[in-house]
Design a protein around this motif. Structure first.
Motif, PDB file in Angstrom:
ATOM      1  N   LEU A  79      11.000   6.290  -3.700  1.00  0.00           N
ATOM      2  CA  LEU A  79      11.650   4.973  -3.629  1.00  0.00           C
ATOM      3  C   LEU A  79      12.020   4.616  -2.198  1.00  0.00           C
ATOM      4  CD1 LEU A  79      13.989   5.127  -6.772  1.00  0.00           C
ATOM      5  CD2 LEU A  79      11.835   3.892  -6.513  1.00  0.00           C
ATOM      6  N   ALA A  80      12.441   5.608  -1.421  1.00  0.00           N
ATOM      7  CA  ALA A  80      12.789   5.336  -0.030  1.00  0.00           C
ATOM      8  C   ALA A  80      11.565   4.893   0.761  1.00  0.00           C
ATOM      9  CB  ALA A  80      13.415   6.587   0.598  1.00  0.00           C
ATOM     10  N   ARG A  81      10.433   5.551   0.545  1.00  0.00           N
ATOM     11  CA  ARG A  81       9.210   5.159   1.245  1.00  0.00           C
ATOM     12  C   ARG A  81       8.733   3.788   0.798  1.00  0.00           C
ATOM     13  NH1 ARG A  81       4.682   9.681   1.596  1.00  0.00           N
ATOM     14  NH2 ARG A  81       3.863   7.994   2.913  1.00  0.00           N
ATOM     15  N   ALA A  82       8.872   3.504  -0.493  1.00  0.00           N
ATOM     16  CA  ALA A  82       8.453   2.194  -1.000  1.00  0.00           C
ATOM     17  C   ALA A  82       9.317   1.076  -0.413  1.00  0.00           C
ATOM     18  CB  ALA A  82       8.523   2.170  -2.521  1.00  0.00           C
ATOM     19  N   LEU A  83      10.633   1.319  -0.314  1.00  0.00           N
ATOM     20  CA  LEU A  83      11.517   0.305   0.256  1.00  0.00           C
ATOM     21  C   LEU A  83      11.267   0.124   1.744  1.00  0.00           C
ATOM     22  CD1 LEU A  83      14.879   1.132  -1.565  1.00  0.00           C
ATOM     23  CD2 LEU A  83      13.351  -0.804  -1.977  1.00  0.00           C
ATOM     24  N   GLU A  84      10.989   1.215   2.453  1.00  0.00           N
ATOM     25  CA  GLU A  84      10.691   1.104   3.877  1.00  0.00           C
ATOM     26  C   GLU A  84       9.412   0.322   4.119  1.00  0.00           C
ATOM     27  OE1 GLU A  84      10.022   4.008   7.771  1.00  0.00           O
ATOM     28  OE2 GLU A  84      10.274   4.847   5.759  1.00  0.00           O
ATOM     29  N   ALA A  85       8.382   0.592   3.287  1.00  0.00           N
ATOM     30  CA  ALA A  85       7.137  -0.175   3.407  1.00  0.00           C
ATOM     31  C   ALA A  85       7.351  -1.639   3.046  1.00  0.00           C
ATOM     32  CB  ALA A  85       6.063   0.440   2.517  1.00  0.00           C
ATOM     33  N   SER A  86       8.205  -1.886   2.059  1.00  0.00           N
ATOM     34  CA  SER A  86       8.480  -3.266   1.668  1.00  0.00           C
ATOM     35  C   SER A  86       9.164  -4.031   2.787  1.00  0.00           C
ATOM     36  CB  SER A  86       9.343  -3.292   0.405  1.00  0.00           C
ATOM     37  OG  SER A  86       9.654  -4.612   0.026  1.00  0.00           O
ATOM     38  N   ASN A  87       9.999  -3.347   3.575  1.00  0.00           N
ATOM     39  CA  ASN A  87      10.646  -3.999   4.711  1.00  0.00           C
ATOM     40  C   ASN A  87       9.643  -4.414   5.773  1.00  0.00           C
ATOM     41  OD1 ASN A  87      13.204  -3.701   3.577  1.00  0.00           O
ATOM     42  ND2 ASN A  87      13.527  -1.696   4.534  1.00  0.00           N
ATOM     43  N   TYR A  88       8.486  -3.765   5.808  1.00  0.00           N
ATOM     44  CA  TYR A  88       7.425  -4.117   6.749  1.00  0.00           C
ATOM     45  C   TYR A  88       6.370  -5.029   6.117  1.00  0.00           C
ATOM     46  CZ  TYR A  88       9.107  -0.794  10.200  1.00  0.00           C
ATOM     47  OH  TYR A  88       9.874  -0.126  11.138  1.00  0.00           O
ATOM     48  N   GLY A  89       6.650  -5.546   4.940  1.00  0.00           N
ATOM     49  CA  GLY A  89       5.736  -6.480   4.309  1.00  0.00           C
ATOM     50  C   GLY A  89       4.645  -5.846   3.495  1.00  0.00           C
ATOM     51  N   VAL A  90       4.749  -4.562   3.213  1.00  0.00           N
ATOM     52  CA  VAL A  90       3.748  -3.855   2.428  1.00  0.00           C
ATOM     53  C   VAL A  90       4.396  -3.459   1.112  1.00  0.00           C
ATOM     54  CG1 VAL A  90       2.200  -1.876   2.296  1.00  0.00           C
ATOM     55  CG2 VAL A  90       2.603  -3.003   4.491  1.00  0.00           C
ATOM     56  N   SER A  91       3.840  -3.947   0.024  1.00  0.00           N
ATOM     57  CA  SER A  91       4.402  -3.679  -1.288  1.00  0.00           C
ATOM     58  C   SER A  91       3.500  -2.729  -2.064  1.00  0.00           C
ATOM     59  CB  SER A  91       4.578  -4.990  -2.068  1.00  0.00           C
ATOM     60  OG  SER A  91       5.027  -4.735  -3.374  1.00  0.00           O
ATOM     61  N   VAL A  92       4.124  -1.875  -2.865  1.00  0.00           N
ATOM     62  CA  VAL A  92       3.350  -0.964  -3.713  1.00  0.00           C
ATOM     63  C   VAL A  92       2.862  -1.661  -4.968  1.00  0.00           C
ATOM     64  CG1 VAL A  92       4.558   1.067  -2.869  1.00  0.00           C
ATOM     65  CG2 VAL A  92       5.454  -0.160  -4.858  1.00  0.00           C
ATOM     66  N   LEU A  93       3.325  -2.868  -5.201  1.00  0.00           N
ATOM     67  CA  LEU A  93       2.883  -3.650  -6.356  1.00  0.00           C
ATOM     68  C   LEU A  93       1.757  -4.570  -5.926  1.00  0.00           C
ATOM     69  CD1 LEU A  93       6.380  -4.648  -7.786  1.00  0.00           C
ATOM     70  CD2 LEU A  93       4.922  -2.735  -8.496  1.00  0.00           C
ATOM     71  N   GLY A  94       0.540  -4.332  -6.439  1.00  0.00           N
ATOM     72  CA  GLY A  94      -0.599  -5.142  -6.026  1.00  0.00           C
ATOM     73  C   GLY A  94      -0.804  -5.029  -4.531  1.00  0.00           C
ATOM     74  N   ASN A  95      -0.953  -3.810  -4.027  1.00  0.00           N
ATOM     75  CA  ASN A  95      -0.935  -3.532  -2.599  1.00  0.00           C
ATOM     76  C   ASN A  95      -2.167  -4.110  -1.916  1.00  0.00           C
ATOM     77  OD1 ASN A  95      -0.287  -2.550  -0.156  1.00  0.00           O
ATOM     78  ND2 ASN A  95      -0.465  -0.383  -0.677  1.00  0.00           N
ATOM     79  N   ASP A  96      -2.052  -5.347  -1.372  1.00  0.00           N
ATOM     80  CA  ASP A  96      -3.127  -6.006  -0.640  1.00  0.00           C
ATOM     81  C   ASP A  96      -2.700  -6.139   0.821  1.00  0.00           C
ATOM     82  OD1 ASP A  96      -3.783  -8.231  -3.398  1.00  0.00           O
ATOM     83  OD2 ASP A  96      -4.659  -6.278  -2.937  1.00  0.00           O
TER      84      ASP A  96
END
Length: 353
Positions: A79-96
């Motif tokens: 979850l920490a890695r997913a939130l960090e990636a989300s802060n950079y505009g990269v989402s684990v949901l439909g990762n395009d």
């Protein structure tokens, strides 16, 4: 006696520092407005935040109980890695991730940076990108402000000053009243074109947005608040958009043109005579404030100083004809009796015989 002296001193102090006192009152009212807003937001949003935290904790416990092979530490790391990636505009949901930094998406990013909207949905990932963003913004933001000011001033002549001046001369209507009517109508039309209609379009395109959320996005974007909680094309329904890059390009154009129109509306409202008189109350001036009638006379003279009738120069050279009372007073003083001469500059014919 002491009381009257004190009252007189207070009155002189207030009169001498009127603008400073008004400015201090303005600061106090603004701080009060901030505190009231903070209290209202806290009262509204705090229960929702508490409920959301409870729901997330319950979902996490439910996931761990249904998946005993996953430890709490591993889930925390994921979850920490997913939130960090989300802060950079990269989402684990439909990762395009390829859509975040293609040319059209980068153009959208630069427009949000230079207009200081800053949604925060896409941020530079590399150190080189962060360094270039600083350098790019350092020169780009002042240039953008200068560009917007020039564009707004040119548009002000077309959509505000010329129409108000035209109807002022055509209808012989008070310029102050006419400017107020024009500003009101102009603001209503811009609200319809920039907020209501685009919100309806976003409601149709973004399947996850209702009308309030679409209106909220339009307002937050055009006022350059840019919270980033709603970004077109970034929701789970983005696969339904047939041409995502063209859609993103159209949004970029809408934001830039909409920002210009909003600035024109604000400038139109700020140029109202009522707003000028209100701002003058908070200025430190060395001269006494003019009343509204004198101010209007000066403004009319300033507006018409280049429209002077050429006959005015001819009139200035015509001889001045003295009045009968002036001639009579002069005759009584000199104890002379001279017939009335209508033309100025002519000498008296002589003494009466």
């Amino acid at each position: 006696m002491v009381r009257s002296c004190t009252e007189g001193w207070c009155a002189r102090f207030v009169e001498r520092h009127q603008s400073a006192l008004n400015f201090a009152l303005l600061i106090a009212l603004y701080i009060l407005y901030l505190l009231i807003g903070a209290g209202i937001f806290s009262a509204i949003e705090l229960p929702y935040e508490h409920q959301l935290r409870q729901d997330l904790k319950a979902a996490r416990q439910d996931f761990l109980s249904n998946n005993t092979c996953v430890s709490d530490a591993h889930l925390e790391e994921l979850l920490a890695r997913a939130l960090e990636a989300s802060n950079y505009g990269v989402s684990v949901l439909g990762n395009d991730t390829d859509r975040n930094w293609d040319f059209v998406s980068s153009l959208f990013f630069t427009s949000t940076v230079l207009t200081t909207t800053g949604y925060g949905h896409s941020v530079p990932l590399s150190d080189e990108g962060k360094a270039f963003c600083i350098f790019y913004s350092l020169f780009g933001i002042p240039v953008t402000l200068f560009f917007l000011s020039v564009v707004v001033q040119r548009l002000m002549v077309l959509v505000t000053r010329h129409p108000v001046s035209y109807f002022h001369h055509r209808w012989a209507m008070s310029k102050s009243k006419l400017a107020t009517i024009h500003a009101t109508c102009f603001a209503i039309v811009m609200a319809l074109l920039l907020l209501i209609i685009p919100a309806w379009i976003f409601t149709s395109v973004e399947k996850d947005w209702n009308f309030l959320e679409s209106l909220y996005f339009c307002f937050i974007s055009l006022t350059t608040i840019g919270l980033g909680d709603y970004v077109p094309g970034e929701t789970h329904s983005k696969e339904a958009i047939a041409h995502p890059q063209l859609y993103r390009l159209a949004i970029t154009a809408y934001l830039l043109l909409g920002l210009v129109c909003v600035l024109v509306v604000l400038e139109t409202c700020c140029e109202l005579p009522q707003m000028r008189r209100l701002r003058r109350r908070f200025y430190e001036e060395n001269v006494r404030e003019l009343d509204s009638e004198t101010t209007n006379i000066i403004e009319r003279d300033h507006m018409s100083d280049q429209l002077t009738d050429p006959m005015d120069h001819v009139i200035d050279h015509l001889p001045v004809i003295p009045s009968v009372s002036e001639q009579a007073a002069s005759l009584r003083q000199d104890n002379k009796s001279t017939p009335y001469t209508p033309a100025s500059g002519s000498s008296f014919s002589g003494k009466l015989r």
